[in-house]
Scaffold this motif. Structure first.
Motif, PDB file in Angstrom:
ATOM      1  N   GLN A  10       0.860  -1.188   0.000  1.00 10.34           N
ATOM      2  CA  GLN A  10       0.000   0.000   0.000  1.00 10.34           C
ATOM      3  C   GLN A  10       0.891   1.230   0.000  1.00 10.34           C
ATOM      4  O   GLN A  10       1.904   1.273   0.710  1.00 10.34           O
ATOM      5  CB  GLN A  10      -0.913   0.002   1.236  1.00 10.34           C
ATOM      6  N   GLY A  11       0.551   2.209  -0.833  1.00  8.61           N
ATOM      7  CA  GLY A  11       1.351   3.420  -0.845  1.00  8.61           C
ATOM      8  C   GLY A  11       0.939   4.346  -1.969  1.00  8.61           C
ATOM      9  O   GLY A  11       0.212   3.954  -2.881  1.00  8.61           O
ATOM     10  N   VAL A  12       1.383   5.586  -1.859  1.00 10.64           N
ATOM     11  CA  VAL A  12       1.036   6.600  -2.847  1.00 10.64           C
ATOM     12  C   VAL A  12       2.318   7.245  -3.370  1.00 10.64           C
ATOM     13  O   VAL A  12       3.201   7.608  -2.588  1.00 10.64           O
ATOM     14  CB  VAL A  12       0.131   7.695  -2.231  1.00 10.64           C
ATOM     15  N   VAL A  13       2.403   7.359  -4.687  1.00  7.31           N
ATOM     16  CA  VAL A  13       3.548   8.014  -5.323  1.00  7.31           C
ATOM     17  C   VAL A  13       3.011   9.197  -6.125  1.00  7.31           C
ATOM     18  O   VAL A  13       2.224   9.019  -7.055  1.00  7.31           O
ATOM     19  CB  VAL A  13       4.314   7.046  -6.257  1.00  7.31           C
ATOM     20  N   CYS A  14       3.410  10.407  -5.745  1.00  2.00           N
ATOM     21  CA  CYS A  14       2.977  11.621  -6.436  1.00  2.00           C
ATOM     22  C   CYS A  14       4.045  12.045  -7.434  1.00  2.00           C
ATOM     23  O   CYS A  14       5.218  12.163  -7.084  1.00  2.00           O
ATOM     24  CB  CYS A  14       2.779  12.751  -5.423  1.00  2.00           C
TER      25      CYS A  14
END
Ligand SMILES: Nc1ncnc2c1ncn2[C@@H]1O[C@H](COP(=O)(O)OP(=O)(O)OP(=O)(O)O)[C@@H](O)[C@H]1O
Ligand SMILES: [Mg+2]
Length: 145
Positions: A25-29
């Protein structure tokens, strides 16, 4: 961490290397102007998760592309979204907080994001050269692949 990429292939490899560090799970902007290499980088992340890179195309027209995968990947492109209200309306935050990896092109449109999001900034140096800065990962974990 800072990288100087001298080809699209190199940018994809840097994306791949980051993809290998991601948990489930994770977010990369992703930040940077048109043609800076954001989608190219997403191809590398996808590949690292086991998704064929040829499946990854620009998400500009669809806003969200979901890749069904062991670790799901959500590829979001906010280029066409102007207002924060529209971001909420598209349910972007639901994707961001769901199980899986969410990668967001034109993350400028999100405004301020939580500190635990990984941020990748692209700058165009010349036709084939890009400056890539990655924030939010530990340099000692990095393996350049
Ligand atoms: N070092 C490099 N890294 C990435 N792309 C490069 C590089 N050198 C040249 N290019 C070219 O720049 C273009 C980058 O396109 P890409 O679709 O990845 O950009 P983008 O940031 O996603 O743009 P958009 O904002 O339109 O979505 C490609 O045509 C690619 O071949
Ligand atoms: Mg793109």
């Amino acid at each position: 961490m800072k990288f100087l990429s001298r080809s699209a292939e190199e940018t994809q490899i840097i994306g791949f290397s980051l993809g290998k560090l991601l948990k489930s799970q994770g977010v990369v902007c992703l930040y940077g102007e048109l043609g800076a290499g954001k989608t190219t980088f997403v191809k590398g992340i996808a590949q690292a998760l086991g998704i064929p890179e040829s499946n990854v195309t620009s998400a500009s027209f669809t806003i969200i592309v979901e890749y069904d995968n062991e670790i799901p990947l959500y590829h979001i492109d906010l280029y066409r979204i102007e207002k924060e209200a529209n971001i909420d309306g598209a349910g972007i935050w639901d994707y961001i907080y769901s199980e899986g990896i969410t990668v967001i092109e034109w993350a400028e449109r999100l405004g301020k994001v939580p500190d635990d999001f990984i941020k990748v900034k692209f700058a165009i140096i010349d036709e084939v050269t890009r400056d890539i800065t990655i924030e939010g990962i530990d340099e000692k974990d990095w393996n350049y692949m």
